[in-house]
Design a protein around this motif. Structure first.
Motif, PDB file in Angstrom:
ATOM      1  N   ARG A 145       0.834  -1.213   0.000  1.00  0.00           N
ATOM      2  CA  ARG A 145       0.000   0.000   0.000  1.00  0.00           C
ATOM      3  C   ARG A 145       0.862   1.253   0.000  1.00  0.00           C
ATOM      4  O   ARG A 145       0.562   2.231  -0.697  1.00  0.00           O
ATOM      5  CB  ARG A 145      -0.922  -0.023   1.211  1.00  0.00           C
ATOM      6  CG  ARG A 145      -1.984   1.063   1.190  1.00  0.00           C
ATOM      7  CD  ARG A 145      -3.067   0.799   2.224  1.00  0.00           C
ATOM      8  NE  ARG A 145      -2.609   1.086   3.563  1.00  0.00           N
ATOM      9  CZ  ARG A 145      -2.716   2.293   4.151  1.00  0.00           C
ATOM     10  NH1 ARG A 145      -3.267   3.289   3.488  1.00  0.00           N
ATOM     11  NH2 ARG A 145      -2.285   2.485   5.374  1.00  0.00           N
ATOM     12  N   TYR A 186     -14.270   2.285   4.887  1.00  0.00           N
ATOM     13  CA  TYR A 186     -13.647   1.770   3.671  1.00  0.00           C
ATOM     14  C   TYR A 186     -12.165   2.148   3.706  1.00  0.00           C
ATOM     15  O   TYR A 186     -11.806   3.296   3.452  1.00  0.00           O
ATOM     16  CB  TYR A 186     -14.330   2.361   2.433  1.00  0.00           C
ATOM     17  CG  TYR A 186     -15.799   2.050   2.379  1.00  0.00           C
ATOM     18  CD1 TYR A 186     -16.227   0.794   1.967  1.00  0.00           C
ATOM     19  CD2 TYR A 186     -16.755   2.988   2.754  1.00  0.00           C
ATOM     20  CE1 TYR A 186     -17.586   0.485   1.909  1.00  0.00           C
ATOM     21  CE2 TYR A 186     -18.109   2.686   2.715  1.00  0.00           C
ATOM     22  CZ  TYR A 186     -18.513   1.435   2.289  1.00  0.00           C
ATOM     23  OH  TYR A 186     -19.844   1.139   2.252  1.00  0.00           O
ATOM     24  N   SER A 213      -7.644   3.626   0.895  1.00  0.00           N
ATOM     25  CA  SER A 213      -7.617   4.714  -0.078  1.00  0.00           C
ATOM     26  C   SER A 213      -6.712   5.830   0.417  1.00  0.00           C
ATOM     27  O   SER A 213      -6.772   6.213   1.584  1.00  0.00           O
ATOM     28  CB  SER A 213      -9.035   5.244  -0.314  1.00  0.00           C
ATOM     29  OG  SER A 213      -8.991   6.363  -1.154  1.00  0.00           O
ATOM     30  N   ARG A 237     -14.919  -1.192  -4.211  1.00  0.00           N
ATOM     31  CA  ARG A 237     -14.708  -0.918  -2.797  1.00  0.00           C
ATOM     32  C   ARG A 237     -16.010  -0.539  -2.094  1.00  0.00           C
ATOM     33  O   ARG A 237     -16.268  -0.955  -0.958  1.00  0.00           O
ATOM     34  CB  ARG A 237     -13.683   0.199  -2.636  1.00  0.00           C
ATOM     35  CG  ARG A 237     -13.318   0.502  -1.186  1.00  0.00           C
ATOM     36  CD  ARG A 237     -12.281   1.619  -1.080  1.00  0.00           C
ATOM     37  NE  ARG A 237     -11.034   1.248  -1.760  1.00  0.00           N
ATOM     38  CZ  ARG A 237     -10.540   1.879  -2.811  1.00  0.00           C
ATOM     39  NH1 ARG A 237     -11.203   2.910  -3.326  1.00  0.00           N
ATOM     40  NH2 ARG A 237      -9.431   1.484  -3.377  1.00  0.00           N
ATOM     41  N   TYR A 238     -16.871   0.240  -2.768  1.00  0.00           N
ATOM     42  CA  TYR A 238     -18.064   0.762  -2.106  1.00  0.00           C
ATOM     43  C   TYR A 238     -19.339  -0.011  -2.429  1.00  0.00           C
ATOM     44  O   TYR A 238     -20.394   0.283  -1.879  1.00  0.00           O
ATOM     45  CB  TYR A 238     -18.275   2.241  -2.488  1.00  0.00           C
ATOM     46  CG  TYR A 238     -17.177   3.134  -1.957  1.00  0.00           C
ATOM     47  CD1 TYR A 238     -17.035   3.352  -0.594  1.00  0.00           C
ATOM     48  CD2 TYR A 238     -16.279   3.740  -2.827  1.00  0.00           C
ATOM     49  CE1 TYR A 238     -16.027   4.166  -0.112  1.00  0.00           C
ATOM     50  CE2 TYR A 238     -15.273   4.557  -2.355  1.00  0.00           C
ATOM     51  CZ  TYR A 238     -15.137   4.761  -0.988  1.00  0.00           C
ATOM     52  OH  TYR A 238     -14.146   5.558  -0.512  1.00  0.00           O
ATOM     53  N   GLN A 294     -10.473  -8.453  -8.479  1.00  0.00           N
ATOM     54  CA  GLN A 294     -10.884  -7.671  -7.305  1.00  0.00           C
ATOM     55  C   GLN A 294     -12.365  -7.889  -6.975  1.00  0.00           C
ATOM     56  O   GLN A 294     -12.772  -7.677  -5.832  1.00  0.00           O
ATOM     57  CB  GLN A 294     -10.629  -6.182  -7.540  1.00  0.00           C
ATOM     58  CG  GLN A 294      -9.166  -5.827  -7.724  1.00  0.00           C
ATOM     59  CD  GLN A 294      -8.969  -4.324  -7.857  1.00  0.00           C
ATOM     60  OE1 GLN A 294      -9.773  -3.533  -7.362  1.00  0.00           O
ATOM     61  NE2 GLN A 294      -7.895  -3.938  -8.522  1.00  0.00           N
ATOM     62  N   SER A 354     -12.206   0.236  -9.406  1.00  0.00           N
ATOM     63  CA  SER A 354     -11.747  -0.174  -8.077  1.00  0.00           C
ATOM     64  C   SER A 354     -12.554   0.521  -6.992  1.00  0.00           C
ATOM     65  O   SER A 354     -12.927  -0.101  -5.980  1.00  0.00           O
ATOM     66  CB  SER A 354     -10.256   0.140  -7.915  1.00  0.00           C
ATOM     67  OG  SER A 354      -9.478  -0.571  -8.846  1.00  0.00           O
ATOM     68  N   ASN A 355     -12.819   1.806  -7.180  1.00  0.00           N
ATOM     69  CA  ASN A 355     -13.654   2.517  -6.209  1.00  0.00           C
ATOM     70  C   ASN A 355     -15.058   1.917  -6.160  1.00  0.00           C
ATOM     71  O   ASN A 355     -15.660   1.777  -5.088  1.00  0.00           O
ATOM     72  CB  ASN A 355     -13.743   3.998  -6.576  1.00  0.00           C
ATOM     73  CG  ASN A 355     -12.452   4.733  -6.316  1.00  0.00           C
ATOM     74  OD1 ASN A 355     -11.593   4.262  -5.560  1.00  0.00           O
ATOM     75  ND2 ASN A 355     -12.284   5.889  -6.938  1.00  0.00           N
ATOM     76  N   LYS A 357     -15.989 -10.316  -3.176  1.00  0.00           N
ATOM     77  CA  LYS A 357     -17.300  -9.780  -2.781  1.00  0.00           C
ATOM     78  C   LYS A 357     -18.435 -10.333  -3.650  1.00  0.00           C
ATOM     79  O   LYS A 357     -19.596  -9.937  -3.482  1.00  0.00           O
ATOM     80  CB  LYS A 357     -17.295  -8.248  -2.873  1.00  0.00           C
ATOM     81  CG  LYS A 357     -16.300  -7.588  -1.920  1.00  0.00           C
ATOM     82  CD  LYS A 357     -16.331  -6.078  -2.015  1.00  0.00           C
ATOM     83  CE  LYS A 357     -17.595  -5.490  -1.450  1.00  0.00           C
ATOM     84  NZ  LYS A 357     -17.562  -4.009  -1.392  1.00  0.00           N
TER      85      LYS A 357
END
Length: 611
Positions: A432, A564, A567, A513-514, A474, A509-510, A478
């Motif tokens: 990261r 989250y 980021s 993530r959400y 990715q 990717s965002n 989920k």
């Protein structure tokens, strides 16, 4: 008399003339129709009956003449004579029921008497030539003469009635044309007088209003007459008088206020330029004159286009107004005393409400130039610091990553499960940090202008498929699914394919993530005239409209979304810079609780633009 009353009286007069003409025409047409019907019903019917009786009479006479001097009458001839007698009597009775002319009744009665005698002679079994010549033939001739007289009487009546109808028709035509001419003259007079009576005062009113708009309150309206225009003229002249008094009383106050505004503008340390709606420079304070390197007399009162041709810096300052994009602040670089100075340019449109036209109108522009050189230098220092720190961190982070890789290799030495978990965590955080350092280096390159873009023709579908492949792994944890809707597989864009793919991957990717688990992320395209829109929609928590601009700033994370993790707050900022540098746009459409749609605008590839 009121103008409304005049118009109503004019219309009523025309309507009355037309009504009288219509009633008169209807009455005469009905009379003509009745007369024609009577002729057909009465006189013409009598003529037809007379002709039938003549025909039957001749048949009887010819038949009887063939039997002289026979002793007896054959039954066939007797039957024929009786049939003709019956037909004659039927027509005679019809005629007696259709008496229309004077003397016609007496004539038919006499004819009936003579025919009765004639009928008796016809039906005698034996008749000598002498009886035929002295008894039968004279009665036949008498009846024939009476029938001729009956026909002549009715034909003369028909001619008389026809002449009478013709006179009525001529009279009707004359009076109809007379009424029509009167109505036409009245309408023409109404047409010539009413519009003139309306247009002349209206023209005077328009001229006076235009003069008042030029601050000339001396052009008054004539107050002749007591109609509505006369009342309007009195009220309007009274208003002009009040406006003149108001203009005179406030002139000194306006001049004082103008001087005060000029003093305020002169005392500001920001450069201020005022332009009217016609792009004429109305004011320039000393700071603006110093920035442009010209005197106030070279600016104020001149058209913007003239100054543009003489001053390149001024042309740069007003170019946004010329192309119609006055929103947003822009940085203007000016060389002063052998060094660069930076000014933040803001353009504000002055909009005023025109109560007369009941609409908003553009009154001019205010251009402000604020010196932000110190802030720019601090920003450059910050960018240099970020570049240095990123560069210095890159090597030790790479060494740490290599060392972690060696520690995880069993050939170096075995580690227990707890140590393995610690090493995995350290490796994840190191990765990261490496991504953040990479993003910081991209930011420093963007701000310094050293980033290199390879802008060329590229197929948008290929770029999207590449991003889809990269993001696929990715979405697996989920249980997400990406639904791609490409409007045109052949759409080509003029972009840096690598940077554009990076932007798409970052936005996807965002979205991953959400997005909630087991959900669908949608990527769709839409071709437009000079651009193509790429929309990435997720069903996440959404973004407050107040935060739409803020999320594209550096190191910004929205409050309330700390759950989250992972980021750095740089991805959207870098994406925006990549897209802008390629001539595109990026924005978000979202509200809390409805998910988010990030929209990416890319320029279409057009051969004549690419050459």
């Amino acid at each position: 008399m009121k103008f409304k009353t005049k118009i109503m009286l004019g219309y009523l007069t025309i309507l009355l003339v037309l009504l009288v003409m219509g009633i008169y025409s209807i009455i005469n047409l009905n009379s003509l129709d009745s007369a024609a019907t009577n002729i057909l019903k009465d006189n013409l019917f009598t003529v037809q009956l007379s002709q039938r009786m003549v025909l039957e009479l001749d048949k009887m006479q010819v038949t009887r003449q063939q039997l002289i001097p026979s002793e007896t009458m054959p039954p066939v001839f007797e039957k024929a004579i009786r049939e003709s007698v019956h037909a004659f009597e039927v027509n005679l009775r019809k005629e007696q029921d259709n008496i229309t002319e004077a003397g016609e009744r007496a004539l038919t009665a006499s004819m009936a008497d003579v025919f009765e005698e004639y009928q008796d002679l016809l039906l005698q079994q034996r008749m000598s030539p002498g009886d035929y010549g002295t008894e039968l033939l004279p009665r036949y001739q008498l009846i024939r003469d009476q029938l001729d007289q009956l026909m002549s009487m009715n034909i003369e009546a028909m001619a008389k009635k026809s002449d009478q109808e013709q006179r009525i028709a001529q009279q009707t035509k004359f009076y109809t044309f007379t009424f029509l001419a009167v109505a036409l003259l009245l309408g023409l007079g109404f047409l010539l007088t009413v519009p003139a009576a309306l247009s002349k005062p209206t023209r005077h009113l328009v001229d006076s209003i235009q003069a008042a708009a030029r601050k000339d309150f001396t052009q008054r309206l004539p107050t002749r007459g007591k109609d509505e225009f006369g009342k309007i003229a009195k009220v309007y002249n009274s208003m002009l008088k009040k406006l003149s008094e108001y203009e005179f009383s406030n002139l000194n106050e306006l001049l004082t206020e103008k001087r005060r505004i000029e003093l305020i503008l002169q005392s500001l340390d920001e450069g201020i330029l005022l332009l009217d709606q016609n792009l004429k420079i109305t004011e320039a304070n000393p700071t603006a004159c110093r920035i442009l390197g010209v005197g106030r007399e070279d600016l104020v009162g001149k058209q913007s286009q003239v100054v543009e041709n003489e001053n390149a810096l001024y042309r740069e300052i007003v170019k946004d107004i010329m192309i119609g994009t006055t929103s947003g602040d822009h940085l203007v670089t000016v060389r002063e005393a052998k060094e660069e100075a930076f000014y933040r340019k803001s353009i504000v449109e002055i909009v005023s409400y025109n109560e007369l036209l009941e609409r908003s109108e553009l009154s001019g522009y205010v251009i402000s130039l604020r010196n932000v050189s110190d802030f720019k230098r601090l920003d450059q220092a910050k960018s240099g610091f970020l570049a240095t720190v990123s560069h210095e961190l890159k090597t030790p982070l790479a060494a740490i990553g290599y060392s972690l890789k060696l520690l995880q290799d069993e050939r170096v030495g075995r580690v227990n499960p707890e140590q393995r978990d610690i090493l995995a965590t350290v490796k994840q955080e190191t990765g990261r940090l490496q991504r953040i350092v990479g993003q910081l280096m991209d930011v420093s390159r963007l701000e310094s202008g050293n980033i290199q873009l390879n802008i060329q023709q590229a197929n948008l579908a290929d770029i999207i498929r590449f991003a889809e492949q990269v993001i696929g792994l990715q979405m697996v944890p989920k249980g997400l699914r990406l639904e791609v809707r490409i409007e045109n597989e052949l759409t080509d864009v003029l972009v840096d394919a690598e940077k554009t793919a990076w932007v798409l991957i970052n936005l996807l990717s965002n979205a991953v993530r959400y997005s909630p688990e087991n959900d669908v992320i949608t990527l769709s395209t839409q071709d437009r005239e000079h651009e193509v829109l790429v929309r990435i929609h997720d069903n996440g928590p959404g973004i407050d409209p107040a935060d739409h601009q803020m999320i594209f700033e550096k190191f910004v994370q929205i409050a309330g979304k700390t759950q989250y993790k992972g980021s750095s707050g740089l991805g959207l900022s870098i994406s925006q810079e990549f897209v802008r540098s390629q001539g595109g746009r990026i924005w978000v459409e979202s509200e809390l609780g409805t998910g988010s749609t990030f929209v990416l605008s890319l320029p279409l590839y057009m051969p004549f633009r690419a050459e």
